[in-house]
Write a protein that holds these residues in place. Structure first.
Motif, PDB file in Angstrom:
ATOM      1  N   ARG A  69       0.823  -1.210   0.000  1.00  0.00           N
ATOM      2  CA  ARG A  69       0.000   0.000   0.000  1.00  0.00           C
ATOM      3  C   ARG A  69       0.859   1.264   0.000  1.00  0.00           C
ATOM      4  NH1 ARG A  69      -2.272   3.763   3.209  1.00  0.00           N
ATOM      5  NH2 ARG A  69      -4.385   4.422   2.719  1.00  0.00           N
ATOM      6  N   GLU A  70       1.923   1.273   0.811  1.00  0.00           N
ATOM      7  CA  GLU A  70       2.784   2.462   0.915  1.00  0.00           C
ATOM      8  C   GLU A  70       3.446   2.775  -0.430  1.00  0.00           C
ATOM      9  OE1 GLU A  70       3.201  -0.316   2.868  1.00  0.00           O
ATOM     10  OE2 GLU A  70       2.089   0.421   4.602  1.00  0.00           O
ATOM     11  N   LEU A 106       0.766   4.119  -2.850  1.00  0.00           N
ATOM     12  CA  LEU A 106       0.466   5.501  -2.488  1.00  0.00           C
ATOM     13  C   LEU A 106       1.517   6.452  -3.061  1.00  0.00           C
ATOM     14  CD1 LEU A 106      -1.272   7.406  -0.512  1.00  0.00           C
ATOM     15  CD2 LEU A 106       0.607   7.023   1.073  1.00  0.00           C
ATOM     16  N   SER A 107       2.778   6.081  -2.904  1.00  0.00           N
ATOM     17  CA  SER A 107       3.878   6.905  -3.408  1.00  0.00           C
ATOM     18  C   SER A 107       3.832   7.019  -4.933  1.00  0.00           C
ATOM     19  CB  SER A 107       5.207   6.297  -2.967  1.00  0.00           C
ATOM     20  OG  SER A 107       6.280   7.018  -3.502  1.00  0.00           O
ATOM     21  N   VAL A 127       1.212   6.672  -6.938  1.00  0.00           N
ATOM     22  CA  VAL A 127       0.049   7.480  -7.334  1.00  0.00           C
ATOM     23  C   VAL A 127       0.353   8.958  -7.137  1.00  0.00           C
ATOM     24  CG1 VAL A 127      -2.338   8.060  -6.724  1.00  0.00           C
ATOM     25  CG2 VAL A 127      -1.664   5.663  -6.975  1.00  0.00           C
ATOM     26  N   GLN A 128       0.903   9.314  -5.996  1.00  0.00           N
ATOM     27  CA  GLN A 128       1.218  10.724  -5.721  1.00  0.00           C
ATOM     28  C   GLN A 128       2.240  11.265  -6.715  1.00  0.00           C
ATOM     29  OE1 GLN A 128       2.398  10.393  -1.617  1.00  0.00           O
ATOM     30  NE2 GLN A 128       0.332  10.900  -0.873  1.00  0.00           N
ATOM     31  N   THR A 142     -10.530   6.389  -4.348  1.00  0.00           N
ATOM     32  CA  THR A 142      -9.302   5.934  -3.685  1.00  0.00           C
ATOM     33  C   THR A 142      -8.108   6.760  -4.152  1.00  0.00           C
ATOM     34  OG1 THR A 142     -10.198   3.695  -3.495  1.00  0.00           O
ATOM     35  CG2 THR A 142      -7.804   3.931  -3.280  1.00  0.00           C
ATOM     36  N   VAL A 143      -8.054   7.025  -5.451  1.00  0.00           N
ATOM     37  CA  VAL A 143      -6.969   7.860  -5.989  1.00  0.00           C
ATOM     38  C   VAL A 143      -6.989   9.227  -5.318  1.00  0.00           C
ATOM     39  CG1 VAL A 143      -6.102   9.029  -8.054  1.00  0.00           C
ATOM     40  CG2 VAL A 143      -6.864   6.655  -8.205  1.00  0.00           C
ATOM     41  N   LYS A 203      -8.091   9.987  -2.366  1.00  0.00           N
ATOM     42  CA  LYS A 203      -7.602   9.825  -0.986  1.00  0.00           C
ATOM     43  C   LYS A 203      -6.086   9.754  -0.980  1.00  0.00           C
ATOM     44  CE  LYS A 203     -11.440   7.229   1.003  1.00  0.00           C
ATOM     45  NZ  LYS A 203     -11.811   5.924   1.603  1.00  0.00           N
ATOM     46  N   TYR A 204      -5.514   9.005  -1.914  1.00  0.00           N
ATOM     47  CA  TYR A 204      -4.056   8.858  -1.961  1.00  0.00           C
ATOM     48  C   TYR A 204      -3.373  10.180  -2.281  1.00  0.00           C
ATOM     49  CZ  TYR A 204      -4.257   3.715  -1.869  1.00  0.00           C
ATOM     50  OH  TYR A 204      -4.420   2.411  -1.515  1.00  0.00           O
ATOM     51  N   LYS A 236      -3.149  12.657   0.820  1.00  0.00           N
ATOM     52  CA  LYS A 236      -2.490  12.199   2.056  1.00  0.00           C
ATOM     53  C   LYS A 236      -1.180  12.904   2.243  1.00  0.00           C
ATOM     54  CE  LYS A 236      -4.543   7.934   3.139  1.00  0.00           C
ATOM     55  NZ  LYS A 236      -4.501   7.175   4.324  1.00  0.00           N
TER      56      LYS A 236
END
Length: 82
Positions: free
Chosen positions: A45-46, A49-50, A52-53, A75-76, A78-79, A82
């Motif tokens: 997940r981490e 997340l990275s 996507v950002q 979900t995108v 939310k990512y 963050k």
């Protein structure tokens, strides 16, 4: 015992079709009797997340990210925030 693939359990036959008999035998020897569950996603997940950002900052749209990473647009979002 291991010589004729047609005598193997179906799951091992299917695995052999995917990765070859030699690799199937390695898996059998190392994991037989074990219960294995594979996560739905390859990436942690981490890491996801990275990615996507970073891709968002590089110019990809939420819609593109959603399709690329097979995530819901919600979900995108939310990512990204963050």
């Amino acid at each position: 015992m291991e010589a004729d693939k047609q005598d193997w359990q179906v799951i091992y036959q299917e695995l052999a079709d995917l990765i070859g008999e030699e690799n199937t035998l390695k898996i059998f020897r190392d994991f037989r009797g074990s219960t294995v569950s594979f996560p739905m996603r390859l990436m942690r997940r981490e890491a996801l997340l990275s990615h996507v950002q970073n891709d968002y900052l590089a110019g990809m749209s939420i819609h593109e990210l959603s399709a690329h990473y097979q995530l819901a647009e919600r979900t995108v979002c939310k990512y990204i925030h963050k």
